[in-house]
Design a protein around this motif. Sequence first.
Motif, PDB file in Angstrom:
ATOM      1  N   GLY A  51      52.538  -5.820  -1.514  1.00 33.18           N
ATOM      2  CA  GLY A  51      51.219  -6.453  -1.587  1.00 33.18           C
ATOM      3  C   GLY A  51      50.495  -6.583  -0.274  1.00 33.18           C
ATOM      4  O   GLY A  51      49.288  -6.355  -0.189  1.00 33.18           O
ATOM      5  N   GLU A  52      51.214  -6.950   0.809  1.00 39.25           N
ATOM      6  CA  GLU A  52      50.527  -7.127   2.090  1.00 39.25           C
ATOM      7  C   GLU A  52      49.982  -5.808   2.632  1.00 39.25           C
ATOM      8  O   GLU A  52      48.926  -5.772   3.259  1.00 39.25           O
ATOM      9  CB  GLU A  52      51.411  -7.815   3.129  1.00 39.25           C
ATOM     10  CG  GLU A  52      52.697  -7.119   3.468  1.00 39.25           C
ATOM     11  CD  GLU A  52      53.851  -7.462   2.534  1.00 39.25           C
ATOM     12  OE1 GLU A  52      54.947  -6.950   2.789  1.00 39.25           O
ATOM     13  OE2 GLU A  52      53.652  -8.224   1.575  1.00 39.25           O
ATOM     14  N   TYR A  54      43.042  -2.633  11.196  1.00 36.68           N
ATOM     15  CA  TYR A  54      43.861  -2.446  10.004  1.00 36.68           C
ATOM     16  C   TYR A  54      44.366  -1.018   9.846  1.00 36.68           C
ATOM     17  O   TYR A  54      44.952  -0.684   8.827  1.00 36.68           O
ATOM     18  CB  TYR A  54      43.075  -2.859   8.753  1.00 36.68           C
ATOM     19  CG  TYR A  54      43.019  -4.353   8.569  1.00 36.68           C
ATOM     20  CD1 TYR A  54      44.002  -5.020   7.861  1.00 36.68           C
ATOM     21  CD2 TYR A  54      41.984  -5.099   9.119  1.00 36.68           C
ATOM     22  CE1 TYR A  54      43.963  -6.385   7.693  1.00 36.68           C
ATOM     23  CE2 TYR A  54      41.932  -6.471   8.953  1.00 36.68           C
ATOM     24  CZ  TYR A  54      42.923  -7.108   8.241  1.00 36.68           C
ATOM     25  OH  TYR A  54      42.880  -8.459   8.081  1.00 36.68           O
ATOM     26  N   TYR A  64      46.877  -5.078   0.587  1.00 41.10           N
ATOM     27  CA  TYR A  64      45.784  -5.910   1.094  1.00 41.10           C
ATOM     28  C   TYR A  64      45.176  -5.273   2.343  1.00 41.10           C
ATOM     29  O   TYR A  64      43.964  -5.192   2.489  1.00 41.10           O
ATOM     30  CB  TYR A  64      46.276  -7.330   1.400  1.00 41.10           C
ATOM     31  CG  TYR A  64      45.223  -8.170   2.065  1.00 41.10           C
ATOM     32  CD1 TYR A  64      44.205  -8.757   1.311  1.00 41.10           C
ATOM     33  CD2 TYR A  64      45.213  -8.346   3.440  1.00 41.10           C
ATOM     34  CE1 TYR A  64      43.213  -9.501   1.926  1.00 41.10           C
ATOM     35  CE2 TYR A  64      44.226  -9.090   4.057  1.00 41.10           C
ATOM     36  CZ  TYR A  64      43.232  -9.665   3.301  1.00 41.10           C
ATOM     37  OH  TYR A  64      42.241 -10.387   3.902  1.00 41.10           O
ATOM     38  N   MET A 102      43.136  -2.386   1.357  1.00 41.45           N
ATOM     39  CA  MET A 102      41.879  -2.852   0.765  1.00 41.45           C
ATOM     40  C   MET A 102      40.879  -3.229   1.860  1.00 41.45           C
ATOM     41  O   MET A 102      39.710  -2.838   1.804  1.00 41.45           O
ATOM     42  CB  MET A 102      42.127  -4.055  -0.143  1.00 41.45           C
ATOM     43  CG  MET A 102      40.853  -4.652  -0.720  1.00 41.45           C
ATOM     44  SD  MET A 102      41.045  -6.333  -1.329  1.00 41.45           S
ATOM     45  CE  MET A 102      41.238  -7.255   0.175  1.00 41.45           C
ATOM     46  N   VAL A 103      41.332  -3.965   2.858  1.00 47.01           N
ATOM     47  CA  VAL A 103      40.435  -4.357   3.943  1.00 47.01           C
ATOM     48  C   VAL A 103      39.957  -3.115   4.699  1.00 47.01           C
ATOM     49  O   VAL A 103      38.778  -2.994   5.022  1.00 47.01           O
ATOM     50  CB  VAL A 103      41.128  -5.365   4.900  1.00 47.01           C
ATOM     51  CG1 VAL A 103      40.268  -5.633   6.116  1.00 47.01           C
ATOM     52  CG2 VAL A 103      41.424  -6.662   4.162  1.00 47.01           C
TER      53      VAL A 103
END
Length: 182
Positions: A67-68, A51, A71, A74-75
């Motif tokens: 948003g992606e 990531y 995400y 966040m990961v």
Amino acid sequence: MRRVFEFLTAWALAAVAATYVILVLTTPFHARGTGLRAVFLVLACWGLVAYWRPARRAVLSRGWPPGELLYALMVWLGCASYVLNMAVATLWRLSGQPAYIINNAVFDFWIVLGICALAIGVTVPDLFGKDVPPRDRIRLGTAWVGMAGLVAYLVLAQPNLRPFAEAIRPYIDMGHDYRDPD
């Protein structure tokens, strides 16, 4: 009755929980904890590598990222948190510290849930699929082999990390006063 079997995710999670209960009942806590921490550390390190690019794009995007990308960030942050947690837990045990703090069924179940989350997280972005460039496949494969090798070394050789632990102990002990009666 037939519709009950349509919920594959629920069945998979129930199977994980049942397998964990069997693992707790049949495996000594030290071996179980070391193995689970090793798997968790490998997956978290792999997640950091997998990531990195989208997380970097999220941080460097102008304005608020889509948003992606959030995400992915966040990961990536979750994986960084897990790596730090598992590294400290591994260091703790390999430096001869008390086992009860990290070798217990509750802590191990937290690790099992994290392993499930990371297994989903590192497989969803199609890490080795047809859309992944060869350079990224080599980078991810190298990271996987390196992390697996490090964990295998730590689990099998169990080196004495006490000198390293003592060197960073002042930073770990900050904020906690052992003389506190509570």
